[in-house]
Design a protein around this motif. Structure first.
Motif, PDB file in Angstrom:
ATOM      1  N   LEU A 273       0.830  -1.200   0.000  1.00 26.21           N
ATOM      2  CA  LEU A 273       0.000   0.000   0.000  1.00 26.21           C
ATOM      3  C   LEU A 273       0.864   1.250   0.000  1.00 26.21           C
ATOM      4  O   LEU A 273       0.592   2.216  -0.732  1.00 26.21           O
ATOM      5  CB  LEU A 273      -0.930  -0.007   1.212  1.00 26.21           C
ATOM      6  N   ASP A 274       1.923   1.253   0.828  1.00 26.70           N
ATOM      7  CA  ASP A 274       2.837   2.399   0.857  1.00 26.70           C
ATOM      8  C   ASP A 274       3.555   2.550  -0.477  1.00 26.70           C
ATOM      9  O   ASP A 274       3.763   3.674  -0.960  1.00 26.70           O
ATOM     10  CB  ASP A 274       3.874   2.230   1.969  1.00 26.70           C
ATOM     11  N   LEU A 275       3.960   1.437  -1.063  1.00 24.18           N
ATOM     12  CA  LEU A 275       4.651   1.446  -2.353  1.00 24.18           C
ATOM     13  C   LEU A 275       3.792   2.138  -3.410  1.00 24.18           C
ATOM     14  O   LEU A 275       4.265   3.008  -4.148  1.00 24.18           O
ATOM     15  CB  LEU A 275       4.973   0.008  -2.759  1.00 24.18           C
ATOM     16  N   GLN A 276       2.526   1.752  -3.481  1.00 23.75           N
ATOM     17  CA  GLN A 276       1.644   2.331  -4.496  1.00 23.75           C
ATOM     18  C   GLN A 276       1.435   3.826  -4.262  1.00 23.75           C
ATOM     19  O   GLN A 276       1.440   4.617  -5.215  1.00 23.75           O
ATOM     20  CB  GLN A 276       0.302   1.601  -4.495  1.00 23.75           C
ATOM     21  N   ARG A 277       1.249   4.208  -3.027  1.00 23.39           N
ATOM     22  CA  ARG A 277       1.020   5.623  -2.738  1.00 23.39           C
ATOM     23  C   ARG A 277       2.266   6.442  -3.046  1.00 23.39           C
ATOM     24  O   ARG A 277       2.177   7.559  -3.584  1.00 23.39           O
ATOM     25  CB  ARG A 277       0.592   5.792  -1.279  1.00 23.39           C
ATOM     26  N   HIS A 278       3.431   5.905  -2.701  1.00 27.02           N
ATOM     27  CA  HIS A 278       4.686   6.596  -3.012  1.00 27.02           C
ATOM     28  C   HIS A 278       4.827   6.797  -4.514  1.00 27.02           C
ATOM     29  O   HIS A 278       5.128   7.908  -4.985  1.00 27.02           O
ATOM     30  CB  HIS A 278       5.865   5.780  -2.470  1.00 27.02           C
ATOM     31  N   ASN A 279       4.625   5.726  -5.283  1.00 27.33           N
ATOM     32  CA  ASN A 279       4.784   5.823  -6.734  1.00 27.33           C
ATOM     33  C   ASN A 279       3.816   6.812  -7.348  1.00 27.33           C
ATOM     34  O   ASN A 279       4.183   7.635  -8.203  1.00 27.33           O
ATOM     35  CB  ASN A 279       4.594   4.441  -7.372  1.00 27.33           C
ATOM     36  N   VAL A 280       2.558   6.729  -6.949  1.00 24.27           N
ATOM     37  CA  VAL A 280       1.546   7.606  -7.553  1.00 24.27           C
ATOM     38  C   VAL A 280       1.774   9.053  -7.159  1.00 24.27           C
ATOM     39  O   VAL A 280       1.529   9.966  -7.962  1.00 24.27           O
ATOM     40  CB  VAL A 280       0.130   7.116  -7.195  1.00 24.27           C
ATOM     41  N   ASN A 281       2.268   9.303  -5.959  1.00 23.19           N
ATOM     42  CA  ASN A 281       2.601  10.680  -5.586  1.00 23.19           C
ATOM     43  C   ASN A 281       3.711  11.231  -6.481  1.00 23.19           C
ATOM     44  O   ASN A 281       3.677  12.395  -6.892  1.00 23.19           O
ATOM     45  CB  ASN A 281       3.020  10.743  -4.115  1.00 23.19           C
ATOM     46  N   LEU A 282       4.723  10.381  -6.788  1.00 19.56           N
ATOM     47  CA  LEU A 282       5.779  10.811  -7.701  1.00 19.56           C
ATOM     48  C   LEU A 282       5.212  11.096  -9.092  1.00 19.56           C
ATOM     49  O   LEU A 282       5.569  12.094  -9.731  1.00 19.56           O
ATOM     50  CB  LEU A 282       6.864   9.737  -7.805  1.00 19.56           C
ATOM     51  N   ILE A 283       4.335  10.210  -9.574  1.00 17.52           N
ATOM     52  CA  ILE A 283       3.729  10.400 -10.895  1.00 17.52           C
ATOM     53  C   ILE A 283       2.925  11.695 -10.935  1.00 17.52           C
ATOM     54  O   ILE A 283       3.037  12.488 -11.873  1.00 17.52           O
ATOM     55  CB  ILE A 283       2.830   9.201 -11.248  1.00 17.52           C
ATOM     56  N   ARG A 285       3.140  14.379  -9.029  1.00 16.68           N
ATOM     57  CA  ARG A 285       3.984  15.574  -8.959  1.00 16.68           C
ATOM     58  C   ARG A 285       4.777  15.780 -10.253  1.00 16.68           C
ATOM     59  O   ARG A 285       4.883  16.893 -10.763  1.00 16.68           O
ATOM     60  CB  ARG A 285       4.945  15.483  -7.776  1.00 16.68           C
ATOM     61  N   GLY A 286       5.338  14.680 -10.785  1.00 15.34           N
ATOM     62  CA  GLY A 286       6.193  14.809 -11.958  1.00 15.34           C
ATOM     63  C   GLY A 286       5.435  15.132 -13.231  1.00 15.34           C
ATOM     64  O   GLY A 286       5.784  16.060 -13.965  1.00 15.34           O
ATOM     65  N   LEU A 287       4.357  14.400 -13.483  1.00 14.13           N
ATOM     66  CA  LEU A 287       3.604  14.613 -14.709  1.00 14.13           C
ATOM     67  C   LEU A 287       2.597  15.740 -14.579  1.00 14.13           C
ATOM     68  O   LEU A 287       2.096  16.257 -15.585  1.00 14.13           O
ATOM     69  CB  LEU A 287       2.890  13.324 -15.126  1.00 14.13           C
ATOM     70  N   GLY A 288       2.302  16.126 -13.355  1.00 11.51           N
ATOM     71  CA  GLY A 288       1.402  17.263 -13.144  1.00 11.51           C
ATOM     72  C   GLY A 288       2.123  18.579 -13.177  1.00 11.51           C
ATOM     73  O   GLY A 288       1.592  19.600 -12.778  1.00 11.51           O
ATOM     74  N   SER A 289       3.413  18.539 -13.603  1.00 13.28           N
ATOM     75  CA  SER A 289       4.233  19.750 -13.792  1.00 13.28           C
ATOM     76  C   SER A 289       4.601  20.430 -12.480  1.00 13.28           C
ATOM     77  O   SER A 289       5.007  21.585 -12.485  1.00 13.28           O
ATOM     78  CB  SER A 289       3.520  20.770 -14.716  1.00 13.28           C
ATOM     79  N   GLU A 290       4.473  19.683 -11.362  1.00  9.71           N
ATOM     80  CA  GLU A 290       4.965  20.261 -10.111  1.00  9.71           C
ATOM     81  C   GLU A 290       6.479  20.116 -10.009  1.00  9.71           C
ATOM     82  O   GLU A 290       7.110  20.683  -9.136  1.00  9.71           O
ATOM     83  CB  GLU A 290       4.285  19.577  -8.920  1.00  9.71           C
ATOM     84  N   GLY A 291       7.027  19.283 -10.907  1.00 10.36           N
ATOM     85  CA  GLY A 291       8.486  19.182 -10.956  1.00 10.36           C
ATOM     86  C   GLY A 291       8.999  17.965 -10.261  1.00 10.36           C
ATOM     87  O   GLY A 291       8.383  17.430  -9.351  1.00 10.36           O
ATOM     88  N   GLY A 292      10.143  17.512 -10.690  1.00 11.99           N
ATOM     89  CA  GLY A 292      10.831  16.394 -10.057  1.00 11.99           C
ATOM     90  C   GLY A 292      12.233  16.800  -9.711  1.00 11.99           C
ATOM     91  O   GLY A 292      12.613  17.960  -9.797  1.00 11.99           O
ATOM     92  N   GLU A 293      13.034  15.858  -9.325  1.00 15.72           N
ATOM     93  CA  GLU A 293      14.427  16.099  -8.973  1.00 15.72           C
ATOM     94  C   GLU A 293      15.216  16.387 -10.251  1.00 15.72           C
ATOM     95  O   GLU A 293      15.143  15.660 -11.228  1.00 15.72           O
ATOM     96  CB  GLU A 293      14.978  14.838  -8.290  1.00 15.72           C
ATOM     97  N   ARG A 294      15.977  17.443 -10.253  1.00 12.90           N
ATOM     98  CA  ARG A 294      16.759  17.766 -11.450  1.00 12.90           C
ATOM     99  C   ARG A 294      18.049  16.965 -11.477  1.00 12.90           C
ATOM    100  O   ARG A 294      18.582  16.649 -10.464  1.00 12.90           O
ATOM    101  CB  ARG A 294      17.094  19.268 -11.469  1.00 12.90           C
TER     102      ARG A 294
END
Length: 294
Positions: A273-283, A285-294
Motif C-alpha cells: 500500500l505504501d509502495l503504491q502511494r509513493h509511486n503515484v505521488n511521484l507520478i 507531482r512529476g507529470l502534473g508539472s509540479e516538478g521532479g528532482e533535477r
C-alpha cells in the motif's frame, strides 16, 4: 545444494510454535501473505528488500529455508525464472502461483513481444486477485485457520479498494496530454492499463544489459515529441541511463519508484500500500508539472 537440510534455527522455530512456514519469492508477496496469514503463519521472503527479483541468484541458505518451508508462494508469469530449478533442489515443497488463471497483459513491439508482463501486482485491481489466491492456498495449508484467512483477506481487499479509489482520484488530476509514464522498466503496464495512462521505457523486463543507444535514442525522441515533463526509474536498478535520457531530452528526473522490492521498514515503501502511494505521488507531482528532482 540439493543435499542441504532444514537449518536448526528454522526447525526449532517450527517446533516451538507449530505455525506453518510460508516462503515467498520476494518482499511484495511477503507483505501480502502476512496481511492474509495474520498470526497463524510464519512468512519469510527469499529475496531481501532492495534486491532485484528477475535475475536473482539463490544462495545455499535460501535453499535451506525452502527445504524447511510448508509452502512457497510465487508470482509466476515468468518473473522468477530461477525458481523452478531452485525449488526442485529444495525438494517436494508445495507451490502457490498467484497469477495462475489470470489473463496477463502481453509485451508488445520488442524482443519480448507476446510474452506476459509479470508485474500484475502493480494494479490494485489485480492485487485483489492475488489476495483471493492467498486465502485459498492458506486455507488448504491450514484448514483450521480458513475463517481467519477469509476475514483477513476481506479486510485487506477493502484496503486495496480504498487504494484503488485514491489512485484514480490522484491520477485523474493529470492533464490529458501529460499521461505518458516513462520508467526504466516496463513494470507499469497493469497500472497504466487500469488507470488511463500510457507507458514508455528503456527495457520491457529488468535487464540493464538491454540498454542500447538505439533504445535510448528512441525514448529521447518520444519524450521530446510528447513533451514529457518528468521521467523515472526503479529502486532495484541503476538510474544512470535514465538520467542520461533526462538530460538529453530536457525532462526532469522525477524520482525513484518501488516495484520489484519493498523498501526497508523505515523507507517510503514498507508495504504494498505504501509502495503504491509513493509511486503515484511521484507520478502526480512529476507529470502534473509540479516538478521532479533535477
Amino acid at each position: 545444494m540439493a543435499s542441504c537440510t532444514t537449518s536448526p534455527e528454522l526447525e526449532t522455530t517450527k517446533q516451538g510454535n507449530n505455525k506453518p512456514v510460508v516462503l515467498t519469492t520476494f518482499t511484495v508477496l511477503a507483505d501480502m501473505a502476512r496481511q492474509v496469514g495474520g498470526d497463524r503463519l510464519q512468512v519469510r521472503s527469499i529475496v531481501k528488500p532492495g534486491a532485484e527479483i528477475h535475475g536473482y541468484e539463490p544462495t545455499p541458505s535460501d535453499l535451506e529455508q525452502a527445504s524447511g518451508a510448508d509452502l512457497v508462494v510465487e508470482n509466476g508469469l515468468g518473473l522468477e525464472l530461477w525458481a523452478d530449478r531452485f525449488l526442485r533442489a529444495a525438494g517436494d515443497v508445495p507451490r502457490l502461483t498467484l497469477s495462475q488463471g489470470m489473463e496477463p497483459l502481453l509485451i508488445e513491439g520488442d524482443a519480448y513481444a507476446g510474452k506476459p508482463n509479470p508485474h500484475a501486482w502493480m494494479s490494485p485491481q489485480r492485487a485483489m486477485g492475488y489476495v483471493d489466491g492467498l486465502v485459498a492456498g492458506f486455507s488448504q495449508l491450514d484448514p483450521e485457520g480458513a475463517a481467519d484467512f477469509r476475514r483477513n483477506g476481506a479486510t485487506y481487499k477493502q484496503q486495496l479498494q480504498q487504494l484503488d479509489q485514491e489512485l484514480r482520484s490522484a491520477l485523474a488530476e493529470l492533464p490529458p496530454e501529460q499521461r505518458l509514464l516513462v520508467s526504466c522498466e516496463g513494470a507499469f503496464s497493469y497500472l497504466a492499463h487500469d488507470y488511463g495512462l500510457e507507458e514508455a521505457y528503456l527495457w520491457p523486463v529488468n535487464a540493464e544489459s538491454q540498454v542500447t543507444p538505439r533504445r535510448m535514442a528512441q525514448l529521447i525522441t518520444t519524450i521530446k515529441q510528447r513533451q514529457v515533463p518528468a521521467i523515472f526509474c526503479e529502486s532495484t536498478v541503476s538510474d544512470k541511463a535514465q538520467r542520461e535520457v533526462a538530460k538529453a531530452s530536457g525532462a526532469r528526473f522525477g524520482g525513484t519508484f518501488y516495484v520489484d522490492s519493498l523498501s526497508g521498514s523505515d523507507g517510503p515503501a514498507a508495504s504494498l500500500l505504501d509502495l503504491q502511494r509513493h509511486n503515484v505521488n511521484l507520478i502526480r507531482r512529476g507529470l502534473g508539472s509540479e516538478g521532479g528532482e533535477r
